[in-house]
Design a protein around this motif. Structure first.
Motif, PDB file in Angstrom:
ATOM      1  N   GLY A  38     103.209  79.250  40.114  1.00 52.34           N
ATOM      2  CA  GLY A  38     103.065  78.075  40.789  1.00 52.34           C
ATOM      3  C   GLY A  38     104.486  77.456  41.121  1.00 52.34           C
ATOM      4  O   GLY A  38     105.312  77.578  40.661  1.00 52.34           O
ATOM      5  N   THR A  39     104.102  76.533  42.381  1.00 49.47           N
ATOM      6  CA  THR A  39     105.491  75.955  42.800  1.00 49.47           C
ATOM      7  C   THR A  39     105.085  74.447  43.175  1.00 49.47           C
ATOM      8  O   THR A  39     104.055  74.232  43.916  1.00 49.47           O
ATOM      9  N   GLN A  40     105.627  73.067  42.908  1.00 49.36           N
ATOM     10  CA  GLN A  40     105.278  72.007  42.954  1.00 49.36           C
ATOM     11  C   GLN A  40     105.596  71.548  44.421  1.00 49.36           C
ATOM     12  O   GLN A  40     106.752  71.692  44.693  1.00 49.36           O
ATOM     13  N   VAL A  41     104.464  71.175  44.940  1.00 51.67           N
ATOM     14  CA  VAL A  41     104.801  70.283  46.328  1.00 51.67           C
ATOM     15  C   VAL A  41     104.250  69.100  46.302  1.00 51.67           C
ATOM     16  O   VAL A  41     102.986  68.611  45.909  1.00 51.67           O
ATOM     17  N   THR A  42     105.330  68.030  46.487  1.00 44.60           N
ATOM     18  CA  THR A  42     105.017  66.664  46.430  1.00 44.60           C
ATOM     19  C   THR A  42     105.091  65.969  47.934  1.00 44.60           C
ATOM     20  O   THR A  42     106.364  66.083  48.403  1.00 44.60           O
ATOM     21  N   VAL A  43     104.262  65.349  48.390  1.00 48.44           N
ATOM     22  CA  VAL A  43     104.293  64.727  49.671  1.00 48.44           C
ATOM     23  C   VAL A  43     104.305  63.090  49.283  1.00 48.44           C
ATOM     24  O   VAL A  43     103.453  62.623  48.991  1.00 48.44           O
ATOM     25  N   SER A  44     105.336  62.702  49.759  1.00 45.99           N
ATOM     26  CA  SER A  44     105.306  60.947  49.690  1.00 45.99           C
ATOM     27  C   SER A  44     105.012  60.290  50.880  1.00 45.99           C
ATOM     28  O   SER A  44     105.116  60.861  51.965  1.00 45.99           O
TER      29      SER A  44
END
Length: 121
Positions: free
Chosen positions: A114-120
Motif C-alpha cells: 500500500g501507498t498513502q494518498v492524501t488530498v487536501s
C-alpha cells in the motif's frame, strides 16, 4: 509467487495530479489481470480499476471514470495509476493487486503493501 510494490503516494491538493506505480516481480506470467484498490480510514477496501495484462482492456469504478487512468508497461512489469483532478474523497491507502480472470470474474492473489494518498482541500 508474485511480489508487488507500490510507490508514488503522497500529499496533493484537490484538483491536482498524482501518478502511482506498482512494480511486479516473481512469477508474473501466472497472472493476467492487475488492479488498483483503495481503503480510506474506517472504510472497507474498494475496487478502483483493473487492466488485462495481455490485451490492455480496462474497467473503472464509476467514481473515478474520466479522472483516473490505469496502464501497464509489459516490458517493465510495472502497473500505473494516473490520478487527475483528485478530490478529498480520493484520500486512502492505495493497493496494487495481481490476479487471474476466472469464469466468475477477476480473482486477486497477490497484494502490495500500500501507498498513502492524501488530498487536501
Amino acid at each position: 509467487q508474485v511480489h508487488v510494490v507500490e510507490s508514488g503516494g503522497g500529499l496533493v491538493q484537490a484538483g491536482g495530479s498524482l501518478r502511482l506505480s506498482c512494480a511486479a516481480s516473481g512469477r508474473t506470467f501466472s497472472s493476467n489481470v492487475m488492479g488498483w484498490f483503495r481503503q480510506a480510514p474506517g472504510k472497507e477496501r474498494e475496487f478502483v480499476a483493473r487492466i488485462s495484462w495481455n490485451t490492455g482492456v480496462t474497467f473503472y469504478v464509476d467514481s473515478v471514470k474520466g479522472r483516473f487512468t490505469i496502464s501497464r508497461d509489459n516490458a517493465k512489469n510495472t502497473l500505473y495509476l494516473q490520478m487527475n483532478s483528485v478530490k478529498p474523497e480520493d484520500t486512502a491507502v492505495y493497493y496494487c493487486a495481481a490476479g487471474r480472470y476466472t469464469s466468475s470474474g477477476p480473482t486477486y492473489d497477490y497484494w502490495g503493501q500500500g501507498t498513502q494518498v492524501t488530498v487536501s482541500s
